[in-house]
Motif scaffolding. Structure first.
Motif, PDB file in Angstrom:
ATOM      1  N   LEU A   1       0.843  -1.184   0.000  1.00  0.00           N
ATOM      2  CA  LEU A   1       0.000   0.000   0.000  1.00  0.00           C
ATOM      3  C   LEU A   1       0.882   1.238   0.000  1.00  0.00           C
ATOM      4  O   LEU A   1       1.989   1.224   0.508  1.00  0.00           O
ATOM      5  N   GLY A   2       0.393   2.311  -0.589  1.00  0.00           N
ATOM      6  CA  GLY A   2       1.179   3.538  -0.633  1.00  0.00           C
ATOM      7  C   GLY A   2       0.775   4.388  -1.811  1.00  0.00           C
ATOM      8  O   GLY A   2      -0.163   4.077  -2.558  1.00  0.00           O
TER       9      GLY A   2
ATOM     10  N   ALA B   1     -12.475   8.757  -0.198  1.00  0.00           N
ATOM     11  CA  ALA B   1     -11.602   9.936  -0.165  1.00  0.00           C
ATOM     12  C   ALA B   1     -11.664  10.747  -1.450  1.00  0.00           C
ATOM     13  O   ALA B   1     -11.557  11.976  -1.418  1.00  0.00           O
ATOM     14  N   PHE B   2     -11.853  10.067  -2.582  1.00  0.00           N
ATOM     15  CA  PHE B   2     -11.753  10.759  -3.869  1.00  0.00           C
ATOM     16  C   PHE B   2     -13.066  10.799  -4.640  1.00  0.00           C
ATOM     17  O   PHE B   2     -13.102  11.323  -5.757  1.00  0.00           O
TER      18      PHE B   2
ATOM     19  N   MET C   1      -7.971  -6.601   3.291  1.00  0.00           N
ATOM     20  CA  MET C   1      -7.191  -5.360   3.282  1.00  0.00           C
ATOM     21  C   MET C   1      -7.324  -4.637   1.950  1.00  0.00           C
ATOM     22  O   MET C   1      -7.458  -3.409   1.900  1.00  0.00           O
ATOM     23  N   ALA C   2      -7.291  -5.402   0.858  1.00  0.00           N
ATOM     24  CA  ALA C   2      -7.415  -4.794  -0.470  1.00  0.00           C
ATOM     25  C   ALA C   2      -8.781  -4.142  -0.647  1.00  0.00           C
ATOM     26  O   ALA C   2      -8.896  -3.003  -1.127  1.00  0.00           O
ATOM     27  N   LEU C   3      -9.827  -4.845  -0.239  1.00  0.00           N
ATOM     28  CA  LEU C   3     -11.180  -4.300  -0.374  1.00  0.00           C
ATOM     29  C   LEU C   3     -11.358  -3.060   0.501  1.00  0.00           C
ATOM     30  O   LEU C   3     -12.016  -2.093   0.100  1.00  0.00           O
ATOM     31  N   ASP C   4     -10.767  -3.077   1.681  1.00  0.00           N
ATOM     32  CA  ASP C   4     -10.818  -1.886   2.547  1.00  0.00           C
ATOM     33  C   ASP C   4     -10.114  -0.710   1.884  1.00  0.00           C
ATOM     34  O   ASP C   4     -10.595   0.434   1.955  1.00  0.00           O
TER      35      ASP C   4
ATOM     36  N   GLU D   1     -12.294   0.799  -0.773  1.00  0.00           N
ATOM     37  CA  GLU D   1     -13.368   1.589  -0.171  1.00  0.00           C
ATOM     38  C   GLU D   1     -12.853   2.932   0.341  1.00  0.00           C
ATOM     39  O   GLU D   1     -13.524   3.965   0.196  1.00  0.00           O
ATOM     40  N   GLU D   2     -11.667   2.926   0.940  1.00  0.00           N
ATOM     41  CA  GLU D   2     -11.094   4.176   1.434  1.00  0.00           C
ATOM     42  C   GLU D   2     -10.809   5.140   0.288  1.00  0.00           C
ATOM     43  O   GLU D   2     -11.055   6.348   0.407  1.00  0.00           O
TER      44      GLU D   2
END
Length: 259
Positions: free
Chosen positions: A134-135, A175-176, A164-167, A170-171
């Protein structure tokens, strides 16, 4: 121009193998394809036999464009591979991009902006190989594509990695203000053993994943490793491999999903 990011923050899932073969498969189906190696390790370049020549080249590169330190056209970075895929290679300088963009404005949309400079009809597909973590670079891949393909391995940690990928998707959506479309989850590097088969059965029966996990898998084959060592995909190295029809089916499913 259909954009697809190949992403999973978990390493060792064969993400780059999927990216390389999807791009080559799309070419086999008559598409004009641009592949982008957004991984600082440059393994997509290796699949096309270009890493040794280009990875440490002291020239204009993707890293410079991402941090706004190049005045050259983005399309000048494109190199042609022997498999008919156009490629924007990674570079050793990519290792410093995350730090360089730490406080930069619109840091997650740099690749999206660069791709917008290409003519809309320049390519049928853009395939983006993202880093195994992630990053900001992974965020760039997801935001630029807004469609993702997620490779996984048939092991116990796959469900946690998928969560984790699905979260993360969603984030990013929250956010965008975008919708991230999951084209599918690709079981990859699957060994022939009962544990792997049981894990796949569990994944395909998990609520929310039934329609996402493809009903086939890329099995672990020595030919895939040998092909990479030769700077090729199976389409060139050994088109008689039993995994070529699997990659071909994946290609067809992706084409159908985006049209």
């Amino acid at each position: 121009m259909q954009r697809i990011a190949i992403t999973n923050q978990k390493g060792g899932v064969g993400k780059t193998t999927i990216a390389a073969h999807l791009a080559a498969g799309l070419v086999q189906h008559g598409n004009d394809v641009l592949a982008i190696d957004l991984d600082p390790q440059g393994y997509l370049m290796a699949h096309y036999g270009l890493r040794e020549d280009l990875y440490r080249a002291e020239a204009d590169n993707l890293a410079l464009h991402l941090v706004n330190e190049s005045e050259n056209p983005f399309e000048d970075l494109v190199v042609t591979t022997d498999e008919g895929v156009d490629l924007i290679p990674s570079n050793y300088d990519m290792r410093g991009v995350t730090d360089a963009l730490h406080n930069a404005r619109n840091r997650e949309r740099r690749l999206e902006t660069l791709l917008s400079d290409l003519p809309e009809d320049a390519y049928d597909f853009v395939v983006i190989d993202s880093p195994p973590n992630l990053g900001v670079l992974t965020d760039n891949a997801i935001l630029a594509a807004q469609r993702v393909l997620v490779p996984i391995q048939a092991e116990d940690s796959s469900l946690d990695a998928l969560d984790m990928a699905l979260d993360e998707f969603e984030e990013i959506e929250s956010a965008f203000g975008i919708d991230v479309e999951i084209l599918g989850i690709v079981p990859n590097l699957v060994p022939r053993d009962g544990i792997a088969d049981s894990t796949l059965e569990t994944l395909r029966a998990t609520d929310g994943l039934q329609d996402l996990v493809f009903p086939y898998e890329v099995r672990k084959r020595a030919d895939i490793k040998y092909a990479m060592r030769h700077g090729q995909t199976l389409y060139t190295y050994n088109d008689g491999s039993d995994m070529v029809p699997v990659f071909d089916q994946l290609t067809s499913d992706v084409e159908e999903a985006v049209h």
